[in-house]
Design an enzyme around this catalytic site. Structure first.
Site, PDB file in Angstrom:
ATOM      1  CB  VAL A 292     -27.959   9.822 -33.188  1.00 37.14           C
ATOM      2  CG1 VAL A 292     -26.883  10.254 -34.175  1.00 37.14           C
ATOM      3  CG2 VAL A 292     -28.602   8.528 -33.662  1.00 37.14           C
ATOM      4  CB  ALA A 293     -27.573  14.161 -29.994  1.00 35.51           C
ATOM      5  CG  ASP A 339      17.020  -5.627 -12.921  1.00 29.34           C
ATOM      6  OD1 ASP A 339      17.320  -5.928 -11.759  1.00 29.34           O
ATOM      7  OD2 ASP A 339      17.482  -6.202 -13.919  1.00 29.34           O
ATOM      8  CG  ASP A 631      17.964  -6.987 -17.987  1.00 35.32           C
ATOM      9  OD1 ASP A 631      17.632  -7.481 -16.895  1.00 35.32           O
ATOM     10  OD2 ASP A 631      19.129  -6.660 -18.256  1.00 35.32           O
ATOM     11  CG  ASP A 635      13.635  -8.241 -14.085  1.00 40.76           C
ATOM     12  OD1 ASP A 635      13.655  -8.187 -12.847  1.00 40.76           O
ATOM     13  OD2 ASP A 635      14.640  -8.063 -14.796  1.00 40.76           O
ATOM     14  CG  ASN A 737     -21.834  13.342 -33.081  1.00 41.73           C
ATOM     15  OD1 ASN A 737     -21.698  14.517 -32.730  1.00 41.73           O
ATOM     16  ND2 ASN A 737     -22.813  12.571 -32.639  1.00 41.73           N
ATOM     17  CB  THR A 740     -17.854  19.148 -38.449  1.00 43.23           C
ATOM     18  OG1 THR A 740     -18.999  18.687 -37.741  1.00 43.23           O
ATOM     19  CG2 THR A 740     -18.195  19.353 -39.908  1.00 43.23           C
TER      20      THR A 740
END
Length: 901
Positions: A292-293, A339, A631, A635, A737, A740
């Site tokens: 968990v840590a 382009d 565009d 492309d 975790n 804080t």
């Protein structure tokens, strides 16, 4: 019908040969044959073999190593309940599950639309088509068009399939979305070379292009996925969505953390079982605590939300992000492949130069707004001397200004629109009736109109117009057109053309009988001069390109336009024309030769879609992080393959937009510069909060790791069984975790950009978020937490002989240490505490929440004890030492890192 595949070079074969190969004729197919071929070849549609599955996209959000670790942590929280006298940690599991679900939903919403590329191609299909069957015209759904059908094409029609022209009359098409060529293409029925690029196949028309003017008939050669657009669709479906460098790095980070967790758990377990009197339950509890840590529960959520906030800031810069990780990727881009048409240029023809009355003039202003001046020798001049040629250009013209409610300023051919606008700049907008028109055709190469006052006006190819003239307007007078004057005009035409201008000649004749023969009307005319036009560069682009290069980003033009036009525009913008290459030349290079060429060449012209992708692949193989702009339909494959695909919001096709990662809403290349700056800022923030989160996790792991080893040696009675074996409990670690840690980390994600962020080079393609500097910082901070925190813990344990008090001291020290560390990490970036109001609020909230945990009834849930004033004195000493060591560490490492760089 001949069974020749889509590789057949129909454009190089005669009309008769194509009709024979397609087993068709001028009268088209019979209804029965058309039905048979529809059954054989299928509908004329762009199909998608892989349907988009919302469920699959949602499940894919959880295929991430850090997500797996979060699931592992959640299962551990529930698994504690399997141990004797230990209920499941439902609250911890629920918190983690909520984080997982929030990440999944947010990612799903972002990614679902990104899988619509092929569907956009379907939307481009024309709804109906006019075909000749059994000698008669029929309007059919475009999906029912089959190979061998003869289609009828009129000005304004969309082309339903790829087809070989069999007859034309002044037919011109707009193929810019497919080829990138900005100019209209004049069509005819003559065959061309087999290796001619698409833009030069004048005898062919293609699906999803459109007829601008004139008319024609063509025999369909390819339908559906066998068309040029279908080939692009095939490329899109075969192009895998690649991970951004940051996504790959986060995955690698997750794997590293996972392996580290397993190694530490095994190591501590062996030490405890072999060298201490700790029992199996105590060892298992320590293993769970270490897991968990070590897992940074808040990291995926903070990364996702930080990228989302970055995307919102980019939206204010007119850049719409379609894939969140791309926000960070923008900061590492070191090459932009762009382009030309509509990206670097206006995608609107503009008259730039005029030759009349023996003098040459420059025309300022761009686009369809009639603002600009006429200059001679860099000085503005009155437009009176240009009145005859400008008047001819706007009268011999079928374009017209659109109503105010329309999106476009004009209706008509872009070349004729440019002539209208150049005349309007001089205040010329005559309302004159045409009583006769001799239309333009590819064979005649000229157009003539006769007005109600008996004047004929002609425009066309300069050499053709000159042939119809015997006089010239020069110095305000009409004089004989001598051979010497004729040659001077041709020389001037060549000079205009060498600058990539599209040049037209103009002539007039008064006293014309509108009912006379064409030849009589178009002879003995007075030559008025030349107008040269081009699709000009956008005004802001040269500065934007210069800024990108100053930031260490190479900008390369990759366009479907011809070499001369590309070089001319490139010079204007600031590209080096040396070594400019065409698609045919690229095709002739080996992969190794192309890899060398892309490092030197700044202009690639006449590029087909697959050639653009090949250039992109070569740049990627050279370990660059690449942004690709475009565009058009052509492309789309490259946009999808690039690290960052950037499409245009106003001029871009649906296909380009759906294939891209980011859409420029204002089509402004300068917005890329702003987006890169934002991306670099986001990367800085990600590095800050990753360093913050992982160094805190390292401190927790090292504190638990060394604390257990020291505790079992110094306090064997308290570190051999049950929950007393724990330095910090899992619920304490989850609180650190998720709360804080999480609040300040999220606030760090919205830190303002550092001054001068675009004056430094981009980070290297191989430089990770956690580089050597960050790794040293994380490990060193972890050691500082352990070196200061553990003496505080054991001092509290020895004085109070109460493990809960000792745990509370260490728990509180880590919380306050992280609050201090959040600001320490910002100092190298020149940011004060109050430059980020969200961080101030987050740090204050963390303090208030932690005090609530200590001094309210909630403390029974956390198994902590309220601290007295003596405890706070010890805490102040520990925090003071932490601040001094942490500041020295950050400033010292930053100085060393700068010297190495």
């Amino acid at each position: 019908m001949s069974d020749e595949g889509s590789e057949t070079a129909w454009h190089s074969r005669s009309v008769e040969a194509v009709l024979g190969a397609m087993d068709s004729g001028p009268d088209g197919l019979s209804e029965a044959e058309a039905a048979r071929r529809l059954e054989e070849y299928g509908p004329n549609e762009i199909r998608d073999d892989d349907e988009i599955s919302p469920l699959a996209i949602f499940i894919d959000q959880f295929r991430d190593v850090l997500i797996y670790l979060l699931i592992f942590a959640m299962l551990i929280s529930l698994g504690v309940g399997l141990l004797p006298n230990h209920p499941p940690e439902y609250v911890d599991a629920a918190l983690i599950a909520l984080i997982l679900l929030a990440n999944g939903i947010f990612g799903f919403v972002q990614d679902y639309q990104a899988e619509k590329s092929i569907e956009a191609l379907k939307d481009l299909s024309t709804p109906d088509a006019t075909v000749i069957r059994e000698g008669e015209r029929h309007v059919v759904d475009s999906a029912e068009v089959v190979p061998g059908d003869v289609i009828v094409i009129e000005g304004g029609d969309a082309i339903p399939a790829d087809a070989r022209l069999i007859e034309t009359a002044s037919l011109e098409t707009d193929e810019s979305a497919l080829t990138g060529e900005s100019a209209q293409v004049t069509k005819d029925t003559d065959p061309v070379e087999a290796d001619a690029p698409i833009a030069e196949r004048t005898g062919m028309v293609y699906m999803n292009t459109s007829a601008v003017r004139g008319r024609g008939r063509a025999v369909v050669t390819e339908t559906g996925m066998d068309t040029e657009v279908g080939a692009i669709a095939e490329q899109l479906s075969e192009t895998e969505d690649t991970q951004t460098p940051f996504q790959a790095e986060v995955d690698e980070l997750g794997r590293t953390i996972g392996l580290g967790i397993m190694a530490i758990i095994v190591f501590v377990g062996i030490i405890q079982l072999l060298f201490t009197s700790a029992g199996p339950i105590a060892t298992l509890l320590v293993a769970i605590t270490l897991a968990v840590a070590a897992v940074p529960e808040g990291l995926p959520a903070v990364v996702t939300l930080t990228l989302a906030l970055g995307s919102r800031r980019l939206l204010t810069k007119k850049a719409l992000v379609r894939r969140l990780p791309v926000v960070e990727s923008l900061g590492s881009v070191d090459v932009i492949l762009t382009d030309k048409t509509g990206t670097l240029t206006e995608d609107e023809m503009t008259v730039r130069r005029i030759f009349t009355n023996g003098r040459e003039y420059d025309v300022t202003g761009t686009g369809t707004t009639p603002s600009g001046e006429f200059e001679h020798d860099d000085e503005a001049v009155d437009a009176d001397a240009l009145e005859p040629i400008l008047r001819c250009g706007t009268i011999c013209n079928n374009a017209e200004r659109a109503p105010a409610e329309e999106d476009e300023a004009f209706f008509g051919d872009p070349t004729e629109v440019a002539l209208k606008v150049s005349a309007e700049k001089a205040g010329i907008d005559p309302d004159i009736e045409h009583v006769r028109e001799v239309p333009f055709s590819s064979a005649r190469k000229r157009m003539t109109v006769v007005t109600d006052d008996g004047t004929a006006y002609m425009k066309g190819a300069p050499e053709v117009v000159l042939e119809r003239c015997d006089r010239i307007r020069e110095g305000g007078e009409v004089v004989e057109l001598t051979d010497e004057r004729r040659q001077a005009i041709l020389d001037r035409n060549g000079a205009f053309a060498s600058d990539a201008l599209r040049v037209l000649g103009f002539a007039e004749k008064s006293g014309v009988d509108a009912d006379a023969e064409d030849d009589a009307i178009e002879s003995g005319m007075v030559f008025l001069g030349l107008q040269g036009m081009i699709d000009p560069a956008r005004e802001e682009v040269p500065d934007a390109v210069a800024d990108c290069r100053a930031a260490g980003i190479d900008v390369v033009m990759v366009t479907g336009d011809n070499r001369e036009t590309a070089i001319a525009i490139g010079k204007e913008i600031g590209f080096d024309p040396e070594g400019a290459m065409t698609g045919a030349e690229v095709e002739a290079l080996s992969d190794e030769e192309l890899s060398e060429a892309v490092e030197e060449v700044e202009i690639f012209a006449r590029m087909a879609p697959d050639q653009k992708v090949r250039v992109l692949e070569a740049v990627l193989e050279n370990d660059h992080n690449v942004a690709m702009t475009g565009d058009g339909v052509n492309d789309a494959p490259a946009l999808k393959r690039a690290d960052v695909g950037v499409s245009m919001g106003e001029r871009g096709t649906d296909v380009a937009q759906q294939s891209s990662d980011m859409v420029l809403l204002d089509d402004n290349f300068a917005s890329i510069r702003d987006a890169v700056a934002e991306g670099r800022g986001v990367f800085d923030n990600i590095r800050k909060f990753v360093n913050f989160l992982l160094s805190a996790n390292a401190g927790e792991v090292l504190a638990v790791f060394f604390g257990v080893l020291i505790g079992t040696a110094l306090f064997p009675d308290q570190f051999t069984s049950g929950s007393e074996a724990l330095i910090l409990t899992p619920v304490m670690l989850l609180w650190i975790n998720l709360v804080t840690d999480g609040l300040p980390a999220l606030a760090l994600g919205v830190d303002p950009k550092t001054d001068g962020i675009m004056e430094r080079p981009p980070r290297g393609a191989d430089e990770p978020v956690i580089n050597r500097h960050s790794l040293v910082l994380i490990v060193a901070f972890g050691l500082i937490y352990a070196v200061i925190g553990l003496p505080l813990f054991f001092h509290g344990l020895s004085v109070s002989e109460d493990l809960i008090v000792a745990q509370t001291l260490l728990f509180t020290f880590i919380v306050i240490g992280e609050i201090i560390q959040a600001q320490i990490l910002r100092w190298p970036y020149g940011l004060s505490l109050f430059s980020n109001k969200w961080l101030v609020g987050a740090l204050a909230s963390s303090i208030v929440l932690h005090l609530g945990v200590l001094y309210t009834p909630v403390n029974t849930f956390f198994d902590v004890a309220p601290l007295g004033w003596t405890h706070w004195l010890w805490m102040a000493a520990a925090v003071g030492a932490f601040t001094i060591l942490g500041t020295a560490l950050v400033l010292g490492l930053d100085r060393i890192y700068d010297e190495d760089a």
